[in-house]
Design an enzyme around this catalytic site. Sequence first.
Site, mmCIF file in Angstrom:
data_model
loop_
_atom_site.group_PDB
_atom_site.id
_atom_site.type_symbol
_atom_site.label_atom_id
_atom_site.label_comp_id
_atom_site.label_asym_id
_atom_site.label_seq_id
_atom_site.Cartn_x
_atom_site.Cartn_y
_atom_site.Cartn_z
ATOM 1 C CG HIS A 108 45.077 38.120 39.175
ATOM 2 N ND1 HIS A 108 45.541 37.622 37.972
ATOM 3 C CD2 HIS A 108 43.949 38.809 38.867
ATOM 4 C CE1 HIS A 108 44.747 37.989 36.996
ATOM 5 N NE2 HIS A 108 43.776 38.724 37.512
ATOM 6 C CG HIS A 174 41.195 41.198 27.862
ATOM 7 N ND1 HIS A 174 40.536 42.311 28.334
ATOM 8 C CD2 HIS A 174 41.736 40.575 28.949
ATOM 9 C CE1 HIS A 174 40.689 42.382 29.650
ATOM 10 N NE2 HIS A 174 41.403 41.343 30.053
#
Length: 425
Positions: A108, A174
Amino acid sequence: MSCFKLPYGKERMECCIEEKHVAGVLLSQLHNYKPEKSEDELVIESLENPIGTPRLRDMAEGKDKIVIISSDHTRPVPSKVIMPHILKEIRSNNPEAQITILISTGLHRETTVEELRGKFGDEIVDNETIIVHDCEDIENQISFGKLPSGGDFSINRLAAEADLLVAEGFIEPHFFAGFSGGRKSVLPGVASKATVMYNHNSEFINNKNSRTGIIEGNPIHNDMLYAARAAHLAFIINVVIDAEHKIIKCVSGDCDLAHRVGREFLSSMCQVDAIPADIVISTNGGYPLDQNIYQAVKGMTAAEATVKKDGVIIMVAKSVDGHGGEVFYNTFKEEKNLERMMRTFLDRTPEETIADQWQSQIFARVLMKAKIIYVSDAPDEMVTDLHMIPAHSVTEAIDKAKQLVNRDDYQITVIPDGVSVMVIE
């Protein structure tokens, strides 16, 4: 009429559906679970009773360089509650410890100072050493050889050279690692770009066990757990949170054993049976997980598991940061043939994995099953470039979905929080 208030950024977006058209609602029991203790009490009790390890304060005794891996701005970890207790626990036996908080960005963007203040509060930001991981900073990475799957394994130097490596995080379903938290703090959290790319390769993503809630036989999880062990991740503090991002469960201790207890609790709360429908409405749980389209793919996979083939998914995600990944965006903007796109992904070797390929692969898989109407603040052109139909309210989206389904007896399944449920097909 059945009315729902769906999380949208930091607000709620309401939609109302005629009762006869509501097939069902898939809702995590996390939203109804009320712990008997406060958030602080849950964290303190967990730290006092770790699973599979000594207490953190005893592990910290005599250690000079202690690194605490902490999640970044894309994860709603209530660090304002957790981190002060971690720091207090360490310093109770080692007041002179050199502690570094390492922000696990994975691939990220860098977490901003403003975001750090929102996450930790001013006191910690002003008084503690906080370093943001950079997956491309090769000079500050240490090699640990190979992953079991064959990929090169390198992590941030601070984590590699720590006398004691600790991780703070949270456990949620997830969509390809089975569950977040635990071992994920190391890989992808503080791993090199090449390591993350290899772990997220198309063969692994395509594996039937690389799905929400699945650990056994999951090749992505296997590499992640190996990485955590190899990096000597000694202690984790992981929480389970409700829809308001409040702590309802905390586990501490060994990165696998404690994580198992946490995910078993989560599974008992989150598993829901699919309710097949022509139209499925899902969200990404609001802020911070719905800041961009890239992250919203997670909530789409919950809808994927219950929408009928060639049905319609209405995805509600504010997406104030736009697409969230340049390569992700351009992949869909430049290639309109999804089957050809998928073949390209699957033909790539693990070493040839490109940025955001895993997210693109899963997104393409969802698009090949159902049309997606995207309710957001993102520009219409961007949404269209990503093969979706733009809308700016759920009511508008339902009207468009009805036209696409083109049948009077259409059914709608609602998933108020698509990242908090594990839909069993």
